[in-house]
Design a protein around this motif. Sequence first.
Motif, PDB file in Angstrom:
ATOM      1  N   LEU A 178      29.103 -24.474  59.331  1.00 25.26           N
ATOM      2  CA  LEU A 178      28.334 -24.560  58.622  1.00 25.26           C
ATOM      3  C   LEU A 178      28.717 -22.747  58.017  1.00 25.26           C
ATOM      4  O   LEU A 178      28.932 -21.812  58.333  1.00 25.26           O
ATOM      5  CB  LEU A 178      27.648 -24.477  59.403  1.00 25.26           C
ATOM      6  N   HIS A 179      28.735 -22.322  56.834  1.00 28.46           N
ATOM      7  CA  HIS A 179      28.493 -22.103  55.745  1.00 28.46           C
ATOM      8  C   HIS A 179      26.930 -21.741  55.956  1.00 28.46           C
ATOM      9  O   HIS A 179      26.634 -22.421  54.776  1.00 28.46           O
ATOM     10  CB  HIS A 179      29.718 -21.518  55.043  1.00 28.46           C
ATOM     11  N   ALA A 180      26.481 -20.419  55.882  1.00 25.87           N
ATOM     12  CA  ALA A 180      25.208 -19.815  54.811  1.00 25.87           C
ATOM     13  C   ALA A 180      25.079 -19.240  54.148  1.00 25.87           C
ATOM     14  O   ALA A 180      26.361 -18.035  53.735  1.00 25.87           O
ATOM     15  CB  ALA A 180      24.542 -19.279  56.335  1.00 25.87           C
ATOM     16  N   CYS A 181      24.664 -19.106  52.610  1.00 25.92           N
ATOM     17  CA  CYS A 181      24.670 -18.924  51.782  1.00 25.92           C
ATOM     18  C   CYS A 181      23.631 -17.916  51.063  1.00 25.92           C
ATOM     19  O   CYS A 181      22.866 -18.730  51.355  1.00 25.92           O
ATOM     20  CB  CYS A 181      25.525 -18.773  50.683  1.00 25.92           C
ATOM     21  N   ASP A 230      27.759 -17.887  38.115  1.00 29.25           N
ATOM     22  CA  ASP A 230      27.831 -17.037  38.752  1.00 29.25           C
ATOM     23  C   ASP A 230      28.041 -17.845  40.521  1.00 29.25           C
ATOM     24  O   ASP A 230      29.375 -17.606  41.527  1.00 29.25           O
ATOM     25  CB  ASP A 230      27.218 -15.525  39.707  1.00 29.25           C
ATOM     26  N   SER A 231      26.447 -18.265  40.542  1.00 31.01           N
ATOM     27  CA  SER A 231      26.388 -18.899  41.455  1.00 31.01           C
ATOM     28  C   SER A 231      27.778 -20.505  41.585  1.00 31.01           C
ATOM     29  O   SER A 231      27.868 -20.658  42.869  1.00 31.01           O
ATOM     30  CB  SER A 231      24.944 -19.580  41.958  1.00 31.01           C
ATOM     31  N   GLU A 232      27.587 -20.764  40.419  1.00 28.69           N
ATOM     32  CA  GLU A 232      28.800 -22.051  40.500  1.00 28.69           C
ATOM     33  C   GLU A 232      29.519 -21.421  40.613  1.00 28.69           C
ATOM     34  O   GLU A 232      30.465 -22.386  41.797  1.00 28.69           O
ATOM     35  CB  GLU A 232      28.452 -22.658  39.028  1.00 28.69           C
ATOM     36  N   LEU A 233      30.583 -20.142  40.682  1.00 27.56           N
ATOM     37  CA  LEU A 233      32.040 -19.812  40.590  1.00 27.56           C
ATOM     38  C   LEU A 233      31.362 -19.490  42.076  1.00 27.56           C
ATOM     39  O   LEU A 233      32.926 -19.814  42.796  1.00 27.56           O
ATOM     40  CB  LEU A 233      31.527 -18.717  39.774  1.00 27.56           C
ATOM     41  N   LEU A 234      30.599 -19.041  42.629  1.00 29.01           N
ATOM     42  CA  LEU A 234      30.918 -18.657  44.098  1.00 29.01           C
ATOM     43  C   LEU A 234      31.290 -19.648  44.755  1.00 29.01           C
ATOM     44  O   LEU A 234      31.401 -19.924  45.691  1.00 29.01           O
ATOM     45  CB  LEU A 234      29.169 -18.079  44.146  1.00 29.01           C
ATOM     46  N   LEU A 235      29.803 -20.684  44.414  1.00 26.93           N
ATOM     47  CA  LEU A 235      29.254 -22.314  45.484  1.00 26.93           C
ATOM     48  C   LEU A 235      31.641 -22.590  45.498  1.00 26.93           C
ATOM     49  O   LEU A 235      32.342 -23.294  46.062  1.00 26.93           O
ATOM     50  CB  LEU A 235      28.760 -23.066  44.663  1.00 26.93           C
ATOM     51  N   GLU A 236      32.112 -22.721  44.199  1.00 28.79           N
ATOM     52  CA  GLU A 236      33.271 -23.314  44.052  1.00 28.79           C
ATOM     53  C   GLU A 236      34.622 -22.463  45.094  1.00 28.79           C
ATOM     54  O   GLU A 236      35.306 -22.911  45.989  1.00 28.79           O
ATOM     55  CB  GLU A 236      33.638 -23.453  42.256  1.00 28.79           C
ATOM     56  N   HIS A 237      34.113 -21.544  45.254  1.00 25.78           N
ATOM     57  CA  HIS A 237      34.957 -20.574  46.333  1.00 25.78           C
ATOM     58  C   HIS A 237      34.490 -20.710  47.769  1.00 25.78           C
ATOM     59  O   HIS A 237      35.690 -20.657  48.050  1.00 25.78           O
ATOM     60  CB  HIS A 237      34.310 -18.995  46.176  1.00 25.78           C
ATOM     61  N   TYR A 273      33.792 -24.136  48.939  1.00 33.06           N
ATOM     62  CA  TYR A 273      34.654 -24.993  48.873  1.00 33.06           C
ATOM     63  C   TYR A 273      35.359 -24.983  49.156  1.00 33.06           C
ATOM     64  O   TYR A 273      36.431 -25.889  50.107  1.00 33.06           O
ATOM     65  CB  TYR A 273      33.334 -25.841  48.236  1.00 33.06           C
ATOM     66  N   ARG A 274      35.983 -24.171  48.642  1.00 33.86           N
ATOM     67  CA  ARG A 274      37.922 -24.411  48.219  1.00 33.86           C
ATOM     68  C   ARG A 274      37.863 -23.249  49.640  1.00 33.86           C
ATOM     69  O   ARG A 274      38.799 -23.823  50.273  1.00 33.86           O
ATOM     70  CB  ARG A 274      38.294 -23.111  47.466  1.00 33.86           C
ATOM     71  N   VAL A 311      36.920 -33.348  61.192  1.00 32.54           N
ATOM     72  CA  VAL A 311      35.717 -31.914  60.725  1.00 32.54           C
ATOM     73  C   VAL A 311      35.222 -31.855  59.489  1.00 32.54           C
ATOM     74  O   VAL A 311      35.282 -33.335  58.959  1.00 32.54           O
ATOM     75  CB  VAL A 311      36.811 -30.935  60.642  1.00 32.54           C
ATOM     76  N   GLU A 312      33.945 -32.077  59.587  1.00 33.03           N
ATOM     77  CA  GLU A 312      32.604 -31.457  58.282  1.00 33.03           C
ATOM     78  C   GLU A 312      32.453 -30.530  58.027  1.00 33.03           C
ATOM     79  O   GLU A 312      32.439 -29.367  58.683  1.00 33.03           O
ATOM     80  CB  GLU A 312      31.457 -33.212  58.930  1.00 33.03           C
ATOM     81  N   THR A 313      32.224 -30.336  56.300  1.00 34.02           N
ATOM     82  CA  THR A 313      31.927 -29.099  55.989  1.00 34.02           C
ATOM     83  C   THR A 313      30.220 -29.369  55.581  1.00 34.02           C
ATOM     84  O   THR A 313      30.192 -30.454  55.015  1.00 34.02           O
ATOM     85  CB  THR A 313      33.106 -28.552  55.130  1.00 34.02           C
TER      86      THR A 313
END
Length: 280
Positions: free
Chosen positions: A40-43, A55-62, A64-65, A83-85
Motif C-alpha cells: 500500500l502506497h499513500a499519496c 503533474d499528478s498523472e506523471l506522479l501516479l505513473e511514477h 505505479y512503476r 502480491v497485490e498493489t
Amino acid sequence: MTATANRPVLAGVDASAASFAAIRWAAQEARWRDTTLRLLHACVFDSAPAHAHDDSELLLEHIYRWLRRAAEIAGEWAPGVRVETAVRLGLAADLLLAESVDAALVVLGSHGLGGLRGALVGSVALRVAAGASCPVVVVPGHRPDLAGPVVVGVDPSEPSEHALRFALDEATAVPAPVRVVHAYHDGTQSSGYELAELGAGERRDLEAHVAPWVRKYPALEITTQAVRDRSASRALLRAVPDARLIVVGTRGRGPVAGGVLGSTGNALLAHASCPVAVVH
C-alpha cells in the motif's frame, strides 16, 4: 494463526531504504502464512494551478512503476508469494490504521521518505504500532543479517500472552530459538542476600509461566531469562544483542485506545537494530 489465515500481510511502502527492508520482511511473512502480500502506497496531492492535473498523472505513473518494482522485489525475496498493489489518497498512518482491521499483520519501515531528519523513529511507525488492530512489525532500513533468536518480553499481563504466542509462531516458521525475557526490580535498596532471593524467585516464576508453552511447542528451543532492570526495553536489548526479532505486547486496542504505545515500545522502536513486533 487460523483466525487470520486468509487475511493479507499489509506493507506500507515508499521508496525509502527502510521500506525496501519492510517489503522483503513482509514477503517472507506472507509466504509463510500462505496469504497475499498487499503493498500500500499513500499519496497526497496538493491543490495547485491548472497544470497540476498533468503533474499528478506523471506522479501516479511514477508511483505505479515503482510499485511494480516493489512487487518484483517481493517475488525475488519470497518466490511464489502472491502480491497485490494499491495506491490510496490520504495520510499513510490513517490509511494503514483503517486497513489494519482486515489484515493479519502490518509491516512498515522505521522511517519513510517523509521522516524528520535525525528522528529516532518515524511518526507513521509510532502511530501505526500504537493504534493498529493487528500486530505491527517495524523494520529498520539498515541492519546486519542477524541469525539470532526471537526474543519476547513478558510480564503477567494479557498482552504479554499474545506477544508470547506470536513470538513462538514466528520462531516456528523460521525456525529459530526463542528467548523469553522478564525484567524486574525490587524498588528498594535490598541487601545482596535479598537480591539473590528475589532473583531466584523471579526465575522460578518465569519458568513456571513459560512451562505450558514449552509443552505446546515441543520442537522449539525455548529458554528464559529474568533480568533485574527498571527498564524493560534496556533489558531486552542487552539480554540478546543479536536478536533477529523482538516481540512485545501492548494494551492499546484500535486507533483510539491504542493512541499511546508506551515507553517500552517507543524505546525499542527507536533503538533496536532488528525488527520489532508490537502485538495488541
